[in-house]
Design a protein around this motif. Structure first.
Motif, PDB file in Angstrom:
ATOM      1  N   SER A 101      -3.668  93.813  98.428  1.00  0.00           N
ATOM      2  CA  SER A 101      -3.915  95.223  98.754  1.00  0.00           C
ATOM      3  C   SER A 101      -2.622  96.025  98.734  1.00  0.00           C
ATOM      4  CB  SER A 101      -4.580  95.344 100.131  1.00  0.00           C
ATOM      5  OG  SER A 101      -5.900  94.851 100.082  1.00  0.00           O
ATOM      6  N   GLU A 102      -1.554  95.473  99.289  1.00  0.00           N
ATOM      7  CA  GLU A 102      -0.274  96.206  99.283  1.00  0.00           C
ATOM      8  C   GLU A 102       0.265  96.370  97.860  1.00  0.00           C
ATOM      9  OE1 GLU A 102       2.261  96.310 102.922  1.00  0.00           O
ATOM     10  OE2 GLU A 102       1.797  94.163 102.873  1.00  0.00           O
ATOM     11  N   ALA A 103       0.102  95.328  97.056  1.00  0.00           N
ATOM     12  CA  ALA A 103       0.554  95.426  95.663  1.00  0.00           C
ATOM     13  C   ALA A 103      -0.242  96.506  94.926  1.00  0.00           C
ATOM     14  CB  ALA A 103       0.409  94.071  94.972  1.00  0.00           C
ATOM     15  N   LEU A 104      -1.563  96.532  95.133  1.00  0.00           N
ATOM     16  CA  LEU A 104      -2.397  97.528  94.448  1.00  0.00           C
ATOM     17  C   LEU A 104      -2.027  98.944  94.886  1.00  0.00           C
ATOM     18  CD1 LEU A 104      -5.860  95.699  94.576  1.00  0.00           C
ATOM     19  CD2 LEU A 104      -4.539  96.245  92.513  1.00  0.00           C
ATOM     20  N   GLU A 105      -1.783  99.134  96.173  1.00  0.00           N
ATOM     21  CA  GLU A 105      -1.396 100.457  96.660  1.00  0.00           C
ATOM     22  C   GLU A 105      -0.073 100.899  96.027  1.00  0.00           C
ATOM     23  OE1 GLU A 105      -1.449 100.994 100.974  1.00  0.00           O
ATOM     24  OE2 GLU A 105       0.107 102.549 100.788  1.00  0.00           O
ATOM     25  N   THR A 106       0.877  99.972  95.930  1.00  0.00           N
ATOM     26  CA  THR A 106       2.184 100.285  95.341  1.00  0.00           C
ATOM     27  C   THR A 106       2.041 100.691  93.877  1.00  0.00           C
ATOM     28  OG1 THR A 106       3.214  98.684  96.828  1.00  0.00           O
ATOM     29  CG2 THR A 106       4.500  99.354  94.916  1.00  0.00           C
ATOM     30  N   VAL A 107       1.223  99.958  93.142  1.00  0.00           N
ATOM     31  CA  VAL A 107       1.021 100.260  91.725  1.00  0.00           C
ATOM     32  C   VAL A 107       0.390 101.643  91.558  1.00  0.00           C
ATOM     33  CG1 VAL A 107      -0.301  99.591  89.666  1.00  0.00           C
ATOM     34  CG2 VAL A 107       0.909  97.847  91.002  1.00  0.00           C
ATOM     35  N   ARG A 108      -0.561 101.971  92.440  1.00  0.00           N
ATOM     36  CA  ARG A 108      -1.255 103.266  92.342  1.00  0.00           C
ATOM     37  C   ARG A 108      -0.271 104.415  92.501  1.00  0.00           C
ATOM     38  NH1 ARG A 108      -5.801 103.623  96.654  1.00  0.00           N
ATOM     39  NH2 ARG A 108      -3.972 104.198  97.888  1.00  0.00           N
ATOM     40  N   LEU A 109       0.783 104.210  93.282  1.00  0.00           N
ATOM     41  CA  LEU A 109       1.716 105.292  93.596  1.00  0.00           C
ATOM     42  C   LEU A 109       2.895 105.396  92.631  1.00  0.00           C
ATOM     43  CD1 LEU A 109       1.816 104.894  97.482  1.00  0.00           C
ATOM     44  CD2 LEU A 109       0.616 106.654  96.155  1.00  0.00           C
ATOM     45  N   ASN A 110       3.076 104.402  91.767  1.00  0.00           N
ATOM     46  CA  ASN A 110       4.237 104.406  90.862  1.00  0.00           C
ATOM     47  C   ASN A 110       3.776 104.252  89.424  1.00  0.00           C
ATOM     48  OD1 ASN A 110       6.658 104.276  92.845  1.00  0.00           O
ATOM     49  ND2 ASN A 110       5.230 102.707  93.583  1.00  0.00           N
ATOM     50  N   ALA A 111       3.949 105.314  88.646  1.00  0.00           N
ATOM     51  CA  ALA A 111       3.397 105.347  87.292  1.00  0.00           C
ATOM     52  C   ALA A 111       3.926 104.225  86.403  1.00  0.00           C
ATOM     53  CB  ALA A 111       3.684 106.707  86.636  1.00  0.00           C
ATOM     54  N   GLY A 112       5.167 103.777  86.651  1.00  0.00           N
ATOM     55  CA  GLY A 112       5.756 102.746  85.789  1.00  0.00           C
ATOM     56  C   GLY A 112       5.416 101.329  86.202  1.00  0.00           C
ATOM     57  N   ASP A 113       4.671 101.198  87.312  1.00  0.00           N
ATOM     58  CA  ASP A 113       4.325  99.867  87.812  1.00  0.00           C
ATOM     59  C   ASP A 113       3.006  99.385  87.224  1.00  0.00           C
ATOM     60  OD1 ASP A 113       6.514  99.900  89.449  1.00  0.00           O
ATOM     61  OD2 ASP A 113       5.405 100.107  91.330  1.00  0.00           O
ATOM     62  N   ARG A 114       2.895  98.075  87.080  1.00  0.00           N
ATOM     63  CA  ARG A 114       1.603  97.459  86.789  1.00  0.00           C
ATOM     64  C   ARG A 114       1.426  96.263  87.717  1.00  0.00           C
ATOM     65  NH1 ARG A 114       1.230 101.542  84.810  1.00  0.00           N
ATOM     66  NH2 ARG A 114       0.388 102.211  82.796  1.00  0.00           N
ATOM     67  N   PHE A 115       0.161  95.921  87.931  1.00  0.00           N
ATOM     68  CA  PHE A 115      -0.187  94.824  88.822  1.00  0.00           C
ATOM     69  C   PHE A 115      -0.174  93.517  88.038  1.00  0.00           C
ATOM     70  CE2 PHE A 115      -3.786  92.479  91.069  1.00  0.00           C
ATOM     71  CZ  PHE A 115      -3.032  92.121  92.170  1.00  0.00           C
ATOM     72  N   SER A 116       0.166  92.454  88.707  1.00  0.00           N
ATOM     73  CA  SER A 116       0.185  91.147  88.049  1.00  0.00           C
ATOM     74  C   SER A 116      -0.493  90.122  88.948  1.00  0.00           C
ATOM     75  CB  SER A 116       1.642  90.751  87.784  1.00  0.00           C
ATOM     76  OG  SER A 116       1.713  89.404  87.366  1.00  0.00           O
ATOM     77  N   MET A 117      -1.322  89.303  88.335  1.00  0.00           N
ATOM     78  CA  MET A 117      -2.066  88.287  89.093  1.00  0.00           C
ATOM     79  C   MET A 117      -1.664  86.891  88.657  1.00  0.00           C
ATOM     80  SD  MET A 117      -5.919  89.855  89.156  1.00  0.00           S
ATOM     81  CE  MET A 117      -5.606  91.010  87.811  1.00  0.00           C
ATOM     82  N   GLY A 118      -1.595  85.973  89.608  1.00  0.00           N
ATOM     83  CA  GLY A 118      -1.232  84.590  89.300  1.00  0.00           C
ATOM     84  C   GLY A 118      -2.438  83.704  89.091  1.00  0.00           C
ATOM     85  N   PHE A 177      -9.414 102.767  84.132  1.00  0.00           N
ATOM     86  CA  PHE A 177      -9.129 102.181  85.445  1.00  0.00           C
ATOM     87  C   PHE A 177      -8.311 100.902  85.279  1.00  0.00           C
ATOM     88  CE2 PHE A 177     -10.054  99.234  88.890  1.00  0.00           C
ATOM     89  CZ  PHE A 177     -10.034 100.021  90.030  1.00  0.00           C
ATOM     90  N   MET A 178      -8.747 100.081  84.350  1.00  0.00           N
ATOM     91  CA  MET A 178      -8.073  98.782  84.155  1.00  0.00           C
ATOM     92  C   MET A 178      -6.664  98.966  83.597  1.00  0.00           C
ATOM     93  SD  MET A 178     -10.023  96.362  85.277  1.00  0.00           S
ATOM     94  CE  MET A 178      -9.542  94.819  84.496  1.00  0.00           C
ATOM     95  N   GLU A 179      -6.499  99.930  82.683  1.00  0.00           N
ATOM     96  CA  GLU A 179      -5.182 100.091  82.048  1.00  0.00           C
ATOM     97  C   GLU A 179      -4.167 100.762  82.974  1.00  0.00           C
ATOM     98  OE1 GLU A 179      -5.636 101.776  78.148  1.00  0.00           O
ATOM     99  OE2 GLU A 179      -6.491  99.884  77.359  1.00  0.00           O
ATOM    100  N   ARG A 180      -4.652 101.406  84.037  1.00  0.00           N
ATOM    101  CA  ARG A 180      -3.725 101.895  85.048  1.00  0.00           C
ATOM    102  C   ARG A 180      -3.220 100.733  85.908  1.00  0.00           C
ATOM    103  NH1 ARG A 180      -0.396 102.539  87.419  1.00  0.00           N
ATOM    104  NH2 ARG A 180       0.425 104.178  88.732  1.00  0.00           N
ATOM    105  N   LEU A 181      -4.044  99.669  85.923  1.00  0.00           N
ATOM    106  CA  LEU A 181      -3.762  98.515  86.759  1.00  0.00           C
ATOM    107  C   LEU A 181      -2.884  97.488  86.041  1.00  0.00           C
ATOM    108  CD1 LEU A 181      -4.994  98.115  89.586  1.00  0.00           C
ATOM    109  CD2 LEU A 181      -6.738  96.652  88.538  1.00  0.00           C
TER     110      LEU A 181
END
Lengths: 454, 454
Positions: free
Chosen positions: A212-229, A45-49
């Motif tokens: 929430s929008e960033a997380l949804e976008t990452v879930r839908l695009n395999a090459g994306d990862r989430f980033s937190m500040g 779960f975490m590595e998809r994120l």
């Protein structure tokens, strides 16, 4: 006139390792829970994120983690940052306390945020991530990540709180100048954003909607990862370069801190600044740690310590920390970086364990402090940093009353040159004040006992 | 990834003396003439205008002038500034040239302007001046002087070009946060301003109108003195800390500059950066000096070398230098700092004597260069500095064609964080371009022969 003294470190003194406070805390963090199953989240779960290296850092119990040479090379752009002594402020307050501050405002993005942005962009590039997707409020974090991604040659997509996107175009222009994409949140690009807009067409957005929008976008695009500040352990880990350098600078001038002060939104500058001193504190050093937060969003002074979501839509993991509730929408104060409902779990745990205390300040007293500091020292603090200055002044005044020669060190997290609209509103007498603050929680840090002030 | 290398100096290396180029130039400056009598101005006239110490510096033929300890202490806020090597730009251009830049963007006011502002505020305070009165275009100088006056405890009054006063409130807010007064020019506070407004109610103002209003104000108030952000010899003198540090940094890494590049409005960053190398050049070193200016205000490439006024109203002294005419109103480009009709007399003389050459650039190519630099190095140049970057790129590309391993050093005069509106307009494709440039003057510096480019 010596308004201040400066203490530099050579470039070679940029830390080679980040410090991980986790193994030194009295107890470990509670598990992150899956948003649906409410079971501890797994590695998959975490590595998809997140990039894998960051997942490893997030849960590492190693005390020291090596900083890649490429990241240190990028830190050379402006690090090590100076430690200053604010002698003009000491004189102005007629306090026997010595006041020092660690200056993160010389970062080319304007704040400490770049310390983690460069690390995250580096690891993402190394692992072949196409794009980092993130959220930003006023834009400090989005600017830093856009710049870092530009330097490491990867793409960034930044969901920016709609109210800021519309009213504060400067940081958006900055991100776009770095070649990155900026979208308002809520916006029409995600299911979550569309649903919010269908319900409330003029929804101003919040950090929590943007996450929430960033997380949804990452879930839908395999090459994306989430980033937190902020928030995540690995972000606070990267920020420990601040405290590690400060510790060395204080040692060089033979000073032991009695008080450390930093503002807290989520806690990335606070954690990065104070954690490297936690070992000293647990070993018996009398170091009071004070977090300054806005009365309008008093997470550490009035929040509850419990499990909650980090995002408005409940798409990300649940964590246990101080929270005002993930649906809390703070009033529109000028310290965009402090408008977040929850504290970073590590900061929450430190507060819960009595390692730090917090005070909340109303908006006008914060801008008064920021203005005073600018006039005395020629440095204009960001509104977030002005909270820190306000708390420092309060401590220094208490030291005057108690005739105490304490050493106060605060973290100057960033400059206010992109927040001049807020100062303009304050100068014109048009700034709305926030409600006076009432703490609803028991005091935390015993090293601050007797310095309560309010 | 090593996008750049940084070369620091210790705080102890802040220069102890400013360098006065006047005794080393092939000939002296022509006299300043009284605006009415057209006779050389006397000391009394000058001392009514400026603090006495600055009048003495203005005409001094001493090669070295000691920097007061109080000014050096204030310089410690951010000096010495770093020298960087722009390796990412070199790689991007595939040039054999080495590109270095002296970074003045870490100044708390955002540009090199503070180098002179601190000196001027110090002397004014020492001599009991009540208030310094000055002009500012986009606000770089006004911000620096406001900050400096705040640090040295005296008042400042800033006449700000009306168009900027209205459209760019951020720097105005900054000056007011430092507790100083800002008035639009032309405005109703002076005879000169009232006359202009009676004639043209929506007059946008210019540096030259703001200077006239400042001069009129000083004439009417015995405790006031005038302050200049460029043009005058003493201002360029104060700015030589830039070049003196650069020279030492280059010596430490064993590099001899082949080309020095700086933007020029009046010439304060150019003069301060290149003058400390003029002695080497006159002693036979092959150093090409290139001034970058806007095609919209091509003082050094299309102006005449003759006597003219520095202000629109003809209230101040006349000086001999390159000028487009004191009634010239440049079109509204985004590089507010470069919209001035005349060059500093020392820069004009250096150009006239063949010690430097100039090229003019159109607006869009300048913002393209600034954007490229930001993406490669994470540093967003002010539009003024982006002119310098553009000229540097042109030189580096010529070095590629000629396979020449030249050492190019440019002056990064300031950051662009308060110019993001202009970058936003560029990003959106809404920026008007200026006319392509045609040089009407003979080439100046023979060390630039064979690198003509255009």
């Amino acid at each position: 006139m010596t308004a201040l003294e400066r203490y530099d470190l050579p470039v070679s003194a940029i830390p080679k390792r980040w410090y991980n406070v986790l193994p030194d805390l009295p107890r470990g963090l509670d598990d992150y829970l899956h948003p649906v199953t409410r079971e501890p989240v797994g590695q998959e779960f975490m590595e998809r994120l997140l990039p894998k290296a960051l997942v490893a850092q997030e849960t590492s119990t190693d005390r020291w983690i090596a900083i890649p040479e490429e990241v240190r090379a990028a830190y050379r752009l402006w690090r090590p940052t100076p430690l200053y002594r604010a002698t003009a402020l000491e004189r102005h307050l007629d306090t026997p306390a010595e006041i020092y501050f660690k200056y993160e405002g010389s970062s080319p993005s304007g704040s400490h945020k770049l310390n983690s942005a460069l690390a995250q962009a580096y690891y993402a590039g190394l692992e072949g991530v196409d794009r980092l997707v993130t959220d930003t409020g006023a834009g400090q974090w989005g600017s830093a990540l856009s710049m870092a991604c530009s330097l490491f040659g990867i793409k960034a997509l930044v969901y920016m709180v709609r109210a800021s996107f519309q009213s504060k175009p400067y940081r958006r222009h900055l991100m776009e100048t770095f070649g990155q994409q900026v979208l308002p949140s809520p916006g029409p690009h995600t299911d979550f954003g569309r649903a919010l807009l269908a319900d409330t067409p003029d929804h101003p957005g919040s950090e929590a909607t943007a996450v929430s929008e960033a997380l949804e976008t990452v879930r839908l695009n395999a090459g994306d990862r989430f980033s937190m500040g902020a928030f995540a352990n690995h972000v606070l880990l990267h920020q420990t370069v601040i405290g590690l350098e400060t510790r060395e600078q204080l040692e060089e001038i033979g000073k032991q801190p009695d008080f450390l002060v930093a503002s807290v939104g989520c806690g990335s500058n606070l954690g990065g600044f104070v954690f490297p001193f936690v070992g000293d504190k647990l070993a018996g050093a009398q170091i009071g740690i004070l977090a300054a937060e806005p009365a309008a969003c008093p997470t550490l002074t009035a929040g509850e310590y419990r499990y909650d979501f980090a995002d408005a839509g409940g798409l990300g993991p649940m964590t246990r920390t101080y929270t005002l509730g993930h649906e809390f929408v703070p009033p529109p104060i000028h310290s965009g970086g402090l408008r977040y409902h929850g504290a970073a779990p590590l900061v929450g745990l430190a507060r819960h364990e009595g390692l730090l205390d917090a005070r909340a300040y109303a908006q006008k007293e914060v801008f008064e402090a920021g203005t005073l500091f600018a006039r005395l020292h020629g440095l204009l603090p960001a509104p977030e940093t002005a909270h820190t200055v306000r708390a420092t002044i309060e401590l220094a005044e208490e030291c005057r009353r108690q005739r105490r020669r304490a050493v106060i060190v605060f973290c100057y997290s960033g400059h206010g040159l992109l927040d001049l609209g807020a100062y303009g509103s304050f100068n014109a007498g048009e700034m709305a004040d926030t409600e006076p603050y009432e703490c609803t929680l028991a005091a935390g840090d015993p090293a601050l006992a007797g310095l309560t002030g309010r």
